[in-house]
Each structure stands twice: as C-alpha cells, then as structure tokens.
Scaffold this motif. Sequence first.
Motif, mmCIF file in Angstrom:
data_model
loop_
_atom_site.group_PDB
_atom_site.id
_atom_site.type_symbol
_atom_site.label_atom_id
_atom_site.label_comp_id
_atom_site.label_asym_id
_atom_site.label_seq_id
_atom_site.Cartn_x
_atom_site.Cartn_y
_atom_site.Cartn_z
ATOM 1 N N ALA A 414 0.817 -1.212 0.000
ATOM 2 C CA ALA A 414 0.000 0.000 0.000
ATOM 3 C C ALA A 414 0.852 1.263 0.000
ATOM 4 O O ALA A 414 2.027 1.254 0.379
ATOM 5 C CB ALA A 414 -0.922 -0.009 1.217
ATOM 6 N N GLY A 415 0.213 2.351 -0.421
ATOM 7 C CA GLY A 415 0.838 3.670 -0.342
ATOM 8 C C GLY A 415 1.104 4.320 -1.681
ATOM 9 O O GLY A 415 1.435 5.507 -1.738
ATOM 10 N N GLY A 416 0.982 3.558 -2.773
ATOM 11 C CA GLY A 416 1.240 4.132 -4.081
ATOM 12 C C GLY A 416 0.157 5.111 -4.489
ATOM 13 O O GLY A 416 -1.029 4.790 -4.403
ATOM 14 N N ASP A 417 0.561 6.291 -4.911
ATOM 15 C CA ASP A 417 -0.395 7.274 -5.422
ATOM 16 C C ASP A 417 0.278 8.061 -6.526
ATOM 17 O O ASP A 417 1.399 7.766 -6.944
ATOM 18 C CB ASP A 417 -0.942 8.176 -4.310
ATOM 19 C CG ASP A 417 0.152 8.959 -3.581
ATOM 20 O OD1 ASP A 417 1.203 9.261 -4.198
ATOM 21 O OD2 ASP A 417 -0.047 9.300 -2.405
ATOM 22 N N ALA A 418 -0.405 9.104 -7.020
ATOM 23 C CA ALA A 418 0.058 9.821 -8.211
ATOM 24 C C ALA A 418 1.396 10.503 -8.011
ATOM 25 O O ALA A 418 2.157 10.675 -8.967
ATOM 26 C CB ALA A 418 -0.991 10.845 -8.636
ATOM 27 N N THR A 419 1.714 10.904 -6.784
ATOM 28 C CA THR A 419 2.901 11.731 -6.549
ATOM 29 C C THR A 419 3.977 11.057 -5.705
ATOM 30 O O THR A 419 5.050 11.635 -5.506
ATOM 31 C CB THR A 419 2.486 13.045 -5.867
ATOM 32 O OG1 THR A 419 1.818 12.749 -4.625
ATOM 33 C CG2 THR A 419 1.551 13.846 -6.766
ATOM 34 N N THR A 420 3.704 9.854 -5.190
ATOM 35 C CA THR A 420 4.671 9.167 -4.330
ATOM 36 C C THR A 420 5.441 8.136 -5.138
ATOM 37 O O THR A 420 4.848 7.311 -5.835
ATOM 38 C CB THR A 420 3.955 8.481 -3.152
ATOM 39 O OG1 THR A 420 3.190 9.453 -2.435
ATOM 40 C CG2 THR A 420 4.964 7.842 -2.209
ATOM 41 N N ALA A 421 6.753 8.175 -5.024
ATOM 42 C CA ALA A 421 7.606 7.277 -5.806
ATOM 43 C C ALA A 421 7.778 5.937 -5.108
ATOM 44 O O ALA A 421 7.980 5.872 -3.888
ATOM 45 C CB ALA A 421 8.967 7.916 -6.029
ATOM 46 N N THR A 422 7.714 4.867 -5.859
ATOM 47 C CA THR A 422 8.095 3.560 -5.347
ATOM 48 C C THR A 422 9.606 3.429 -5.422
ATOM 49 O O THR A 422 10.275 4.145 -6.172
ATOM 50 C CB THR A 422 7.407 2.434 -6.123
ATOM 51 O OG1 THR A 422 7.670 1.184 -5.463
ATOM 52 C CG2 THR A 422 7.906 2.358 -7.559
ATOM 53 N N ASP A 423 10.135 2.502 -4.655
ATOM 54 C CA ASP A 423 11.581 2.291 -4.608
ATOM 55 C C ASP A 423 11.858 0.801 -4.526
ATOM 56 O O ASP A 423 10.918 -0.020 -4.526
ATOM 57 C CB ASP A 423 12.171 3.030 -3.396
ATOM 58 C CG ASP A 423 13.625 3.427 -3.618
ATOM 59 O OD1 ASP A 423 14.257 2.848 -4.532
ATOM 60 O OD2 ASP A 423 14.120 4.299 -2.886
ATOM 61 N N VAL A 424 13.124 0.451 -4.434
ATOM 62 C CA VAL A 424 13.536 -0.954 -4.370
ATOM 63 C C VAL A 424 14.181 -1.206 -3.011
ATOM 64 O O VAL A 424 15.014 -0.414 -2.540
ATOM 65 C CB VAL A 424 14.531 -1.284 -5.495
ATOM 66 C CG1 VAL A 424 14.936 -2.763 -5.435
ATOM 67 C CG2 VAL A 424 13.942 -0.947 -6.857
ATOM 68 N N THR A 425 13.803 -2.288 -2.384
ATOM 69 C CA THR A 425 14.394 -2.676 -1.117
ATOM 70 C C THR A 425 14.754 -4.149 -1.157
ATOM 71 O O THR A 425 14.307 -4.886 -2.048
ATOM 72 C CB THR A 425 13.426 -2.383 0.049
ATOM 73 O OG1 THR A 425 14.090 -2.589 1.294
ATOM 74 C CG2 THR A 425 12.198 -3.275 -0.019
ATOM 75 N N LYS A 426 15.570 -4.587 -0.192
ATOM 76 C CA LYS A 426 15.986 -5.987 -0.138
ATOM 77 C C LYS A 426 15.373 -6.633 1.104
ATOM 78 O O LYS A 426 15.496 -6.104 2.220
ATOM 79 C CB LYS A 426 17.496 -6.110 -0.082
ATOM 80 C CG LYS A 426 17.983 -7.559 -0.043
ATOM 81 C CD LYS A 426 19.497 -7.661 0.076
ATOM 82 C CE LYS A 426 20.172 -7.335 -1.231
ATOM 83 N NZ LYS A 426 21.645 -7.610 -1.185
ATOM 84 N N ILE A 427 14.701 -7.748 0.898
ATOM 85 C CA ILE A 427 14.117 -8.520 1.986
ATOM 86 C C ILE A 427 14.559 -9.967 1.811
ATOM 87 O O ILE A 427 14.275 -10.591 0.782
ATOM 88 C CB ILE A 427 12.579 -8.426 1.980
ATOM 89 C CG1 ILE A 427 12.117 -6.963 2.115
ATOM 90 C CG2 ILE A 427 11.982 -9.293 3.095
ATOM 91 C CD1 ILE A 427 10.622 -6.773 2.003
ATOM 92 N N ARG A 428 15.274 -10.470 2.823
ATOM 93 C CA ARG A 428 15.799 -11.847 2.787
ATOM 94 C C ARG A 428 16.537 -12.137 1.471
ATOM 95 O O ARG A 428 16.362 -13.172 0.839
ATOM 96 C CB ARG A 428 14.670 -12.857 3.018
ATOM 97 C CG ARG A 428 14.078 -12.792 4.451
ATOM 98 C CD ARG A 428 13.113 -13.925 4.695
ATOM 99 N NE ARG A 428 11.908 -13.764 3.905
ATOM 100 C CZ ARG A 428 10.862 -13.002 4.271
ATOM 101 N NH1 ARG A 428 10.909 -12.332 5.414
ATOM 102 N NH2 ARG A 428 9.794 -12.920 3.507
ATOM 103 N N GLY A 429 17.349 -11.160 1.059
ATOM 104 C CA GLY A 429 18.212 -11.346 -0.098
ATOM 105 C C GLY A 429 17.537 -11.153 -1.443
ATOM 106 O O GLY A 429 18.184 -11.310 -2.484
#
Length: 609
Positions: A414-429
């Motif tokens: 959740a949290g994606g909207d018109a002005t908020t950027a998604t990013d990349v994260t690492k979870i358990r490799g």
Amino acid sequence: MPSKSSARLAALTVAAACSAASTIVLTTPAHADSVRVHDVQGNTRTSPYAGKQVTDVAGIVTGIRTYGSSRGFWIQDPNPDADPATSEGVFVFTGSAPKGVAVGDSVTVSGTVAEYVPGGAASGNQSLTEITKPTFTVLSSGNTLPAATKVDARSVPAAYAPPGDSTASGSINALALKPSKYALDHYEALEGMTVRVSDTRVVGATDPYTELWVTVKPHENRNRHGGTVYGSYDAQNTGRLQIQSLGATADFPKANVGDTLSGTTAGPLDYNQFGGYTLVASELGTLKTGDVKRESTRKHKNGELSVATYNVENLDPSDATFAEHASAIVNNLKSPDIVSLEEIQDNNGATNDGTVAADQTLTKLIDAIVAAGGPKYDWRSIDPVNGADGGEPGGNIRQAFLFNPKRVSFTDRAGGDATTATDVTKIRGKAHLTLSPGRIAPADEAWKNSRKPLAGEFAFRGRTVFVIANHFNSKGGDQGLTSQFQPPSRSSETQRHQQATLVNAFVKDILDTQKNADVITLGDINDFEFSKTAKLLEGRGELWSAIKSLPRNERYSYVYQGNSQVLDQILISPSIRRDCDFEYDSVHINAEFNDQISDHDPQVLRFRP
C-alpha cells in the motif's frame, strides 16, 4: 495525446482561417512580368518570383479543388523546357471554389507568386509554390491534357534527400534540385504536375480522411503482409507516396496494407501538412485485395507466463469498441496472464470536469472480456493528478495492469499514489518494491505532462516478476520526414531520453539488489527499436528489446505515412533473455487495417520464469 481527428480539424480550421497569414513571402519587390510555369517554379524549392507579380502565365487546367482550406486549380504548361529540375505545373490559389474554369481549359493567369507552408513556418514543412490573388482568362476549352509523368521504381532515386545547408539551419530550400539523385528532389521537380503510378501496393491503410499510402518500389523493405518496414534513420523508404481523391470521396477505396491499386492512379502532385508529397487523384486505380488477415498468437503452455502490452487508444466508457477490444484480447492474444494497457481514460473520457478515476473504464473492459469467453481479470492502476499526464484534455490517460488471478498473483504494498515514488528494497536477499503498484519518480521533470511509469510486483509459480508499464512522450512536434530541414529535427526525443534513463536506473536498482531478478519493461515507448531512446532504456545490458528477436522485416507495431515501424516494445532482463526460452510476437490486428480499433498492434511475450 490529442485525438487525431481533433488535431486534424484544428489544423484545417487554422489553415482555412489564416491562409493569408500562413503564406510565406520570401522576397518583397513586386513587378509585372510575363513568365512560363517553369520560370515560376525555378530549379530550387522556392520560386525566384516569390513575392512578385506575374502576368499571363499560360497553361492547361489539369485539376480543380473545390473543398478544404486550399481551393483553386492546377495548370500545366504543355510545352516543357529541357530542364528536369523545373516543374511545369503550379497551383493557382483562389481561396474559394473556382468559378468559370474547367479541366481542359487553356488559360493565362496573373497574380502574386507566394510560398505557402502547410502547417505554418514553425512546422518545418516544405513550401508549396502558388499563384495567389489570381485573375485569369480562358482562351479555349476542351484541350488535350498534358501527358502524366510516370513515377515508378526506376524514376525515383534510392537516396532520400540532400544534406541541408548548414548556414541555413539545415534547410534544403535554396539548394539546386537534383531530381536524378534524391527522391525528395525528384518529387519537388514534379510539384503541381500531373503524375501517374501503376499497380501500386498499399503500404498505409485508408484513414478517416480518405487518404492512403502506396509504394512505387515493390521490393523496398517489404514484409510478408506487403508493408514497407522502417528500420533506420539513414535508409528512408523513398517509394512511398500519399494518395488522396480530387473528386468525391464516397467511392474512395477502403484499403488495407497489402492491397493493390491496380491500373493507373493519376492526378496533380501536391504537398500537404500531413503527408508531404501527395498524388491528388482524378483517376483512381481499382482496389485489388491482398487478403491480409488479422493475426492470432498461440496460447501459452503450462509453465509459461504470457505478458502483453496493448495501447487501446483513448478508451473510455462511452466508446463502442469494448467488445472488439475484448475479442482481440481473448481470441487474438489468447488471454495473456498479464496485460499492460496504455491510454485508459477516466470514467467520463474527454469531459474535463476533474474526474480522474478509471474504475468504470476498466470494469467495462473486464466484463466484455468475460462475455467474449475470457478470464475474469483483476486490475491495478494509479489515478493521475488531474491534467498532469498529457494526452487528450480531460481524458487523464494512464497505464493499467490486467492480470488473471487464476494464473498469477499481484503483490500489493500500500501507499502508491500519483505523486509518491516507489523504490527498491531488499528482503531476505531478494528485491522487492516498496510500493506495489507504484510510480517511478513521478515528480521528476522527465514526466512533465507525460504518463508516469507504473511498476508492479507479480508472483508466478513461486517466482517474483517485476513489470513496469510505460507510455513515453509522443513524437508530437517533430519535423516530418519531408521537412525542408534535412535531416529533420526530432525535438521530442529529449524528453524520451530522460524518461528512458530514469526507467533504466530503476531497473538497475532491482538488478543490483537481485542479480537474477525477472524484470519486464513494456508499453508504448513511442520510439524505434534502433533509436537512442531504446539504447538508453536497454542501458548496459540491464534490458534488451525482445522485438529484436524477430526478423528485421517483421519488426513493427504501427504504420505511419506508409512506414511500418516499432513504437511498442517489451524489454527483458538478462535472466529472461539468458535462457533463450522465450517467444516474442507482434500481433498484427490493427495498424495495417482501415477498420482498426486502435492504431497500435499489441505485443506478446511468453517465457518460463
């Protein structure tokens, strides 16, 4: 982007209302002089008499145009000079439907020579030499018309255009014509004259404005459907020529790519805003069908994930094409597991009242797919800020994912909207998106008045697949291939290059986090597979445009001015390409047909994650 019909109507309205303002006067001294047509035309693109008065220019009336914004008649001198660079025909602009003149009349015309630039000087188009504010005298009627000049594979040079004059911003206007060396010079040297083509293959289907494109070079970059493939900036398809009707349009052929205009098609050679050199036909060949059928791809096999991209051209709930789009997805694309849709409009389409939601548009399409025998797709998308993403005013186009929940699942964060950027994260490799669905760098200037990429995280048979849906900046504003500036400027590339760089950087973040991640970047890239845009998107091996797995003469998703070309692409990460266990299909169901429901052909990728 604005609809083609609205753009075309606006352009014609401006031309009709401002024809005098659009007339480009290249020299100012005025004097009376009695000259021949070839003197008026001269041996360059602009007349040596531009801005001057001429008297008693003699010729035979070869065609009369009583419609549109450019009304008048053509005359041609039946006694040509010996210079192949000087045209013997010229258009006489009357402004309203000409009266007191008929085809076959021998006339003398007096008036002012002008250089009219269709679309205005800012368009970069070449100019059309005209005699304006005319007075004319009919000397006799019923005269034999000058013989039409044959245009064919032998007469049209392979070289396209001379390099422009660097001291004149790249313009070719003042250069002496070399009609035996350059195709554009050859056509210019015939401007206003009656020309004929014979047994020509259609390479651009009939459009809503009763125009089509043919080629006089039957073997030039031909694909198996009969189209002419555009595969390089340096090797233009010189045999292409636009055909319009000089008379009533009711009987204009409804042609598809691969059909043939058999027999003779003849009429004056014009130059217009929307296609450059155009044969305005007083005689039309007979349509002979090439019997090209709409294609269907194969159904995915067990263990294969099928992913498609499809530009549905400004789809909104008021459109009558939902059943046809649904049938295309079910029957021609074989119900892909994931479909990236471009040009999904909001719930009331072009009505500009602040509406941005598109749930009704998407639900109506999903219901139509079920009615066509397809799966019950689910969907994900992000509503744009009103008016911020370009396209048709009020339409708020965006990308959206359809996916078959019985075959693939969507990972919601959740949290994606018109002005908020998604990013990349690492979870358990492993790489993950911080927002899914999410937008890539939506605040960056690269996306100003343009669609922001939609990123989503999917799961198929226990493996994560990242999908990024794109609709890059359009080519609007670029100079045409027949521009007076050679090579023409492609100003729209600047923004696409910025967009491609940002998307590649995002993919690189995924791959730096997880080297073997499956990443698919797809959509309407609005640029060619050989373009710098595609190279920037591919980067240093982060992605590869899979349409390049097809033979060169089958790489196309769109037909523009008789060129079959690539705009829609699916790019894949090394983990997908490395195994070579993928198939790519450009499914030709729209671009080559006069009754298209979209101007784009969908693309399908099948692979085993």
